[in-house]
Design a protein around this motif. Structure first.
Motif, PDB file in Angstrom:
ATOM      1  N   GLY A  47    -104.086  18.034  -7.987  1.00  0.00           N
ATOM      2  CA  GLY A  47    -103.044  17.499  -8.848  1.00  0.00           C
ATOM      3  C   GLY A  47    -101.706  18.105  -8.481  1.00  0.00           C
ATOM      4  O   GLY A  47    -101.504  18.619  -7.390  1.00  0.00           O
ATOM      5  N   GLY A  48    -100.774  18.059  -9.433  1.00  0.00           N
ATOM      6  CA  GLY A  48     -99.438  18.581  -9.156  1.00  0.00           C
ATOM      7  C   GLY A  48     -98.535  18.415 -10.357  1.00  0.00           C
ATOM      8  O   GLY A  48     -98.986  18.418 -11.502  1.00  0.00           O
ATOM      9  N   ALA A  49     -97.262  18.242 -10.095  1.00  0.00           N
ATOM     10  CA  ALA A  49     -96.277  18.045 -11.158  1.00  0.00           C
ATOM     11  C   ALA A  49     -95.171  17.149 -10.638  1.00  0.00           C
ATOM     12  O   ALA A  49     -94.797  17.208  -9.464  1.00  0.00           O
ATOM     13  N   ASN A  50     -94.649  16.281 -11.508  1.00  0.00           N
ATOM     14  CA  ASN A  50     -93.577  15.374 -11.123  1.00  0.00           C
ATOM     15  C   ASN A  50     -92.260  16.129 -10.989  1.00  0.00           C
ATOM     16  O   ASN A  50     -92.041  17.157 -11.621  1.00  0.00           O
ATOM     17  N   GLN A  51     -91.392  15.546 -10.158  1.00  0.00           N
ATOM     18  CA  GLN A  51     -90.073  16.138  -9.926  1.00  0.00           C
ATOM     19  C   GLN A  51     -89.016  15.042 -10.023  1.00  0.00           C
ATOM     20  O   GLN A  51     -88.079  14.993  -9.248  1.00  0.00           O
ATOM     21  N   VAL A  52     -89.202  14.137 -10.956  1.00  0.00           N
ATOM     22  CA  VAL A  52     -88.433  12.902 -10.982  1.00  0.00           C
ATOM     23  C   VAL A  52     -87.367  12.958 -12.064  1.00  0.00           C
ATOM     24  O   VAL A  52     -87.641  13.331 -13.207  1.00  0.00           O
ATOM     25  N   ILE A  53     -86.146  12.566 -11.706  1.00  0.00           N
ATOM     26  CA  ILE A  53     -85.109  12.460 -12.715  1.00  0.00           C
ATOM     27  C   ILE A  53     -85.397  11.250 -13.603  1.00  0.00           C
ATOM     28  O   ILE A  53     -86.051  10.295 -13.198  1.00  0.00           O
TER      29      ILE A  53
END
Length: 767
Positions: A529-535
């Motif tokens: 998995g991971g984490a979003n980095q989206v504005i």
């Protein structure tokens, strides 16, 4: 859903083409070296593969595997892994052009970390995460020249190959240094319809430095391909020119008979402009308001050591990968679309109408960014290491055990910058409207083992397991905000995601006869998995978890008629849980990843090689895949696109390929050569059906297409040289491979496609 209006090629034409290839079976000739997946390098010697991390004969390897040899790659004109889909069942690509391709096997297709493990020799590689955390969407593509073979393992390979191999594994195995002097060269000159002249060349030299102790193999290549897409807004023809160059240097040390050390350096450089064009502007026409260059620099260094203890081999691998990837994408129309009174009210007035002064200032802000682009610049470095012990396969009990480590760090700067409205180029020094910085680190460790036992001379049982643990740390900050795209200035923040778990594999095979084998398998796959980095998200660093699947399959491998017919078939079912899927921000401009829903993939795969006469062979493959959601995609935080029964995007139900090759004597020293390659790819969707936000439907249907290539030539004694004429995309099909739309594109449809008909000449030599 919008259906693309360009039909690639009539099915009847494809049928005529395939029948013509098959009709060649009535012609006989001289002896010929077998080339492809399920066949052998001769009537007696079978291809040896290392998919199980020990050497096995291809037809006796009880998994769904194809192997394409270096001769087949050269004869069919394959240059990168993206050209292999016609040769291997269930292998497809989400093709966004050079440096923007996703490898897909058996319909396991989704954004995020790769769903297919891609290996160059012993090194696993991934793409760069980009601003959308999509490492699987930019798979590195090194040139396929001087290749020993490519192995494609279908179905999850989690026990031996780890995360990212949930759909399968693709392995490129290059030729290694030899203790003989060798030289090879391959040069081509061609022209593309609607484009210009293309030229390319590759060369290899192998030199022993110390007899039976040290040898060096050096490979270099250069390619210049004229574009075929015209930008009608900027008045630039052939905007998608592509230049690539690089090579590799391999050194083999063999201080004793038992110890072999291979050191390698791979260098790849690529420069191009996006090869997307706008469907509504006409075939191969782009209306982009900016130039959209792509720069891709890759360096890979590896060290592999093998020590034979006698019956047991110890293998150690350490590698380092560094990749710099920059890509520009046009956002001008999206910015201009915000230049309305309603846009001002939403962004400045808090929902209330703007005052005249506010409206004037707001319009001035939009106008100052009316020609602009996103310009993500990313640098990735990755260390990998593996240590394993394997039996040599000589006894009834065979095994592999080992440990794995990887550490990947990525740094991303993602600004929106102004461009020159006349030339379309990014203005230097950069005029930044908004910018976000991201640091992403993924560390993985694993231990694995696989054990195989011949219960009888016919029955074999195999079991494998892998324990894995990963840690992902992400930090991000937005230093310059923009009300136009919803970017808010945010201080440096951190998030981490960690998981551990296991993956299992169970396999049984039974030799009905020495030439017919039945196998069954249940195997598990996973990816981190991971984490979003989206504005544009309320919480920009929103984590998501790993997803996993179980694959169940039964297969039959047949070697018949004194090795003149090879026929393999398998059926499978895949149950996919906690899918990582793509959602969109409320304004529809940006994508993010979350876990939502389940899917099931059912399919049938078929491949065959027929050698009806000396000098002549036919290979074919086909797959039928039914890949659908089992429930609506939603969780507590988001309602993402995707409803029960939706097909997984970019997964055609049916695809097939055929190749016919004939070689015959022209004289005592010369032989003739002719080859036809053809494939068909069924229609697919670009996305799931929309549900919830955004309400605009960005889903596009991509028509089926058919492609054919042809090569004829003359070859010298023992194939030491060959001169050929070739045609790719013989019928000049408009083969759309990818389509997309979004709020950024202002609902326009952007497509990527195969190049138009290309005609050329090729010369190669080897001695």
């Amino acid at each position: 859903m919008v259906r693309l209006g360009l039909k690639s090629l009539h099915v009847d034409r494809c049928r005529v083409m395939l029948l013509a290839a098959t009709a060649m079976a009535g012609v006989s000739g001289t002896a010929f070296a077998q080339e492809t997946a399920t066949a052998t390098t001769g009537y007696e010697d079978e291809i040896v593969v290392t998919a199980l991390k020990r050497s096995t004969n291809l037809q006796e390897t009880p998994i769904s595997i194809s192997a394409v040899t270096g001769d087949a790659i050269a004869n069919s004109g394959v240059q990168s892994i993206a050209d292999l889909n016609a040769s291997v069942p269930s292998l497809t690509f989400v093709d966004g052009g050079p440096s923007s391709r996703r490898v897909v096997i058996r319909g396991i297709q989704a954004a995020g970390e790769p769903t297919v493990g891609t290996y160059y020799d012993e090194t696993p590689v991934t793409g760069a995460i980009g601003a959308g955390n999509d490492a699987g969407g930019s798979t590195p593509e090194l040139r396929l020249f001087d290749v020993e073979r490519v192995e494609v393992l279908r179905g999850p390979q989690g026990t031996l190959y780890g995360s990212g191999s949930m759909g399968g594994t693709l392995r490129v195995i290059y030729e290694k240094p030899k203790f003989d002097t060798e030289f090879a060269a391959d040069v081509s000159l061609s022209g593309t319809r609607g484009g210009g002249a293309n030229y390319e060349g590759s060369a290899m030299v192998n030199v022993p430095l110390v007899d039976d102790k040290i040898a060096v193999r050096a490979v270099g290549f250069y390619r210049n391909a004229e574009g075929f897409i015209d930008n009608t807004t900027l008045n630039i023809k052939n905007i998608n020119d592509q230049k690539s160059y690089g090579g590799r240097l391999l050194v083999r040390l063999q201080p004793t008979e038992d110890l072999t050390i291979d050191a390698a350096a791979y260098i790849n450089r690529s420069r191009t402009d996006t090869n997307a064009w706008t469907l509504s502007s006409g075939k191969y026409k782009s209306d982009a308001l900016t130039r959209q260059p792509v720069r891709d620099d890759l360096e890979l260094y590896s060290l592999t050591a093998n020590y034979d203890f006698g019956g047991v081999t110890l293998t150690g691998i350490v590698s380092y990968l560094e990749r710099d990837l920059d890509a520009v994408s046009d956002v001008s129309r999206f910015i201009r679309s915000t230049r309305t009174a309603a846009g001002c009210a939403a962004r400045v007035g808090g929902g209330a109408a703007c005052t005249p002064t506010q409206l004037t200032n707001y319009y001035a802000l939009v106008d100052s960014q009316s020609s602009s682009a996103l310009y993500p610049q990313q640098t990735m470095s990755s260390w990998t290491a593996e240590l394993r012990l394997s039996s040599d396969g000589s006894g009834p009990f065979n095994w592999t055990v080992g440990g794995f480590f990887s550490d990947r760090d990525t740094h991303v700067a993602n600004p929106q910058v102004n461009t020159d409205p006349v030339t379309g180029r990014v203005i230097e020094p950069q005029q930044i409207a908004t910018i976000r910085f991201i640091d992403d680190s993924l560390r993985q460790v694993a231990v694995f083992g696989e054990f195989s036992y011949d219960v009888t001379d016919k029955l074999n049982l195999t079991a494998g397991a892998r324990y894995f643990k990963y840690d992902k740390d992400i930090s991000g900050q937005t230093t310059i905000g923009s009300i136009l795209v919803g970017a808010v200035v945010r201080p440096l923040s951190f998030v981490d995601s960690s998981e551990d778990g296991t993956a299992f594999k169970f396999n049984a095979s039974y030799k009905i006869t020495p030439d017919v084998m039945l196998y069954a398998e249940a195997a598990q796959g996973f990816r981190p998995g991971g984490a979003n980095q989206v504005i544009g998200l309320a919480q920009e660093l929103t984590p998501y978890t790993s997803d996993s699947l179980w694959n169940y399959e039964i297969g039959l491998k047949n070697t018949l008629f004194d090795r003149r017919l090879f026929l393999n078939i398998d059926v499978f079912q895949i149950d996919w849980s906690d899918m990582q899927i793509t959602g969109r921000t409320p304004n529809g401009a940006f994508a993010f990843i979350t876990n939502a829903g389940k899917a099931r993939v059912r399919g049938v795969e078929f491949e065959t090689t027929i050698r009806p006469a000396e000098g002549f062979s036919i290979t074919g493959n086909a797959s039928y895949i039914d890949a659908k959601l089992r429930e609506n995609q939603s969780n507590a935080n988001v309602s993402a696109p995707g409803l029960k029964g939706d097909r997984i995007p970019y997964v055609p139900k049916f695809s097939a390929g055929i190749a016919a090759q004939y070689q015959w004597a022209l004289s005592d020293t010369l032989s003739g050569f002719v080859r036809i390659d053809a494939n068909t790819v069924g229609g697919s969707y670009s996305d799931f059906r929309p549900s919830g936000q955004p309400t605009v439907n960005f889903t596009r249907y991509i028509d089926d297409y058919q492609l054919a290539n042809m090569r004829v030539g003359v070859e010298g004694p023992e194939n030491r040289w060959g001169a050929y004429l070739f045609v790719t995309n013989l019928f000049d099909s408009t083969a759309i491979t990818r389509a997309s739309s979004s709020a950024i594109a202002v609902s326009r449809t952007l497509v990527n496609s195969a190049a138009p008909r290309t005609i050329g000449a090729n010369f190669r030599t080897r001695f």
